[in-house]
Write a protein that holds these residues in place. Structure first.
Motif, PDB file in Angstrom:
ATOM      1  N   ARG A 187      -2.594   0.718  -5.085  1.00 53.40           N
ATOM      2  CA  ARG A 187      -2.620  -0.414  -4.464  1.00 53.40           C
ATOM      3  C   ARG A 187      -2.961  -1.793  -6.273  1.00 53.40           C
ATOM      4  NH1 ARG A 187      -7.725  -2.446  -2.928  1.00 53.40           N
ATOM      5  NH2 ARG A 187      -8.744  -0.319  -2.616  1.00 53.40           N
TER       6      ARG A 187
ATOM      7  N   ASP B  71       3.679   0.163   3.005  1.00 57.77           N
ATOM      8  CA  ASP B  71       3.063  -0.830   4.057  1.00 57.77           C
ATOM      9  C   ASP B  71       3.142  -1.964   3.294  1.00 57.77           C
ATOM     10  OD1 ASP B  71       2.397   1.009   6.118  1.00 57.77           O
ATOM     11  OD2 ASP B  71       0.946   1.466   5.249  1.00 57.77           O
ATOM     12  N   GLY B  72       3.578  -2.849   3.830  1.00 59.84           N
ATOM     13  CA  GLY B  72       3.423  -3.918   3.247  1.00 59.84           C
ATOM     14  C   GLY B  72       4.538  -4.289   2.622  1.00 59.84           C
TER      15      GLY B  72
ATOM     16  N   ARG C 226       0.845  -1.080  -0.285  1.00 60.40           N
ATOM     17  CA  ARG C 226      -0.444  -0.073   0.127  1.00 60.40           C
ATOM     18  C   ARG C 226       0.735   1.311  -0.193  1.00 60.40           C
ATOM     19  NH1 ARG C 226      -2.920  -4.085  -0.774  1.00 60.40           N
ATOM     20  NH2 ARG C 226      -4.727  -3.892   0.282  1.00 60.40           N
TER      21      ARG C 226
ATOM     22  N   THR D  42       3.272   7.169   2.997  1.00 60.60           N
ATOM     23  CA  THR D  42       3.770   6.133   3.220  1.00 60.60           C
ATOM     24  C   THR D  42       3.316   4.906   2.497  1.00 60.60           C
ATOM     25  OG1 THR D  42       1.305   5.746   3.502  1.00 60.60           O
ATOM     26  CG2 THR D  42       2.781   6.943   5.573  1.00 60.60           C
TER      27      THR D  42
ATOM     28  N   GLU E 217      -3.843   6.082  -2.691  1.00 61.36           N
ATOM     29  CA  GLU E 217      -3.758   5.272  -2.031  1.00 61.36           C
ATOM     30  C   GLU E 217      -4.178   4.430  -3.323  1.00 61.36           C
ATOM     31  OE1 GLU E 217      -5.213   1.959   1.460  1.00 61.36           O
ATOM     32  OE2 GLU E 217      -6.815   1.909  -0.586  1.00 61.36           O
TER      33      GLU E 217
END
Length: 217
Positions: A21, A202-203, A12, A200, A19
Motif C-alpha cells: 500500500r 481492496d479499495g 491494499r 486480495t 501487505e
C-alpha cells in the motif's frame, strides 16, 4: 478526508505474508532509513539509476522525493504507483508498477527494491506476484514487462519463475560503461495459466478513474 481526493490511499494488496500500500509519512521515513542501510551488497550495482551511490542523507531524501514526485505527476495517461511492502507490520521494500497510455496499451512495467536484510526469503517473488494480480485481475492488463541487468540473477530468476518470457535486450551506460539488461514480458494468458498464490485487493474500485479506466460494473 484526503482519501476522498486521493483514493489510492485506500488501495491494499495482501498475500499470506505481505501487505502492499502507499506509506504514511512516518512509514515513508522508515522506508528511507531502510534504503540507507542497503538494498544490495556494496560490491554490486544492480540498478541503472545509481541512486544507491549517493551519500546517506541524500539517498534518504531521494526516496522520499520520488514517492512525492510520482504522486504529484500522476495522470491517467502516465502514472507510477510506488507501493510500500510490509511484512509483520514493518516496511521491507517498494514494489513499483507504472503505465503509459494504459487504457489503450494495457501494459504495465515494474521495478522494485528490497532492504538487504530481507533478501533471500522469497519476498521479492511474493510482492511481484501481488503486483501482477493487481495488473491482470484488477486492471485487466494484457502484458507486464520488466528488465534487469543480465548479470543480476536474482530478479531474473523471479521473473522466469513467474512465467515471463524473453523480450530482447536494452543497452545503457552506467559509470561510463555499457550495461546490458534483459527485457522480459508476461502475457495475460501465461499469467492466467500459472500456479499463483492467493492475493486480495481492496479499495481498487474507487481508484479506477486514476488509471484511465471506466467505473467497475
Amino acid at each position: 478526508m484526503l482519501i476522498d481526493h486521493w483514493p489510492l490511499l485506500g488501495l491494499r494488496l495482501r498475500t499470506d505474508r505481505l501487505e502492499l500500500r502507499l506509506p504514511t509519512d512516518d512509514e515513508l521515513a522508515d522506508l528511507a532509513d531502510l534504503a540507507v542501510h542497503g538494498v544490495h551488497r556494496p560490491d554490486e550495482r544492480p540498478f541503472l539509476t545509481p541512486w544507491t551511490d549517493l551519500p546517506p542523507r541524500e539517498l534518504a531524501r531521494r526516496v522520499v522525493q520520488w514517492q512525492w514526485q510520482t504522486r504529484g505527476e500522476w495522470t491517467p495517461q502516465r502514472w507510477t504507483l510506488q507501493l510500500a511492502v510490509f511484512a509483520h507490520g514493518r516496511p521491507v521494500g517498494v514494489q513499483q508498477v507504472s503505465g503509459r497510455d494504459f487504457a489503450v496499451l494495457r501494459e504495465v512495467k515494474s521495478a522494485s527494491w528490497l532492504g538487504l536484510e530481507h533478501h533471500g526469503q522469497g519476498i521479492g517473488r511474493e510482492m511481484r506476484a501481488a503486483m501482477l494480480h493487481l495488473a491482470f485481475a484488477g486492471l485487466d492488463a494484457e502484458y507486464a514487462v520488466t528488465e534487469s541487468f543480465a548479470d543480476n540473477p536474482a530478479p531474473l530468476a523471479v521473473s522466469k519463475r513467474l512465467g515471463y518470457q524473453p523480450d530482447g535486450i536494452s543497452r545503457d551506460v552506467l559509470h561510463g560503461e555499457v550495461r546490458v539488461s534483459e527485457r522480459l514480458r508476461l502475457s495475460r494468458r501465461d499469467w492466467a495459466a500459472s500456479d499463483r498464490a492467493a492475493v486480495t485487493v481492496d479499495g481498487l474500485d474507487a481508484c479506477r478513474e486514476l488509471f484511465g479506466l471506466p467505473p467497475a460494473d
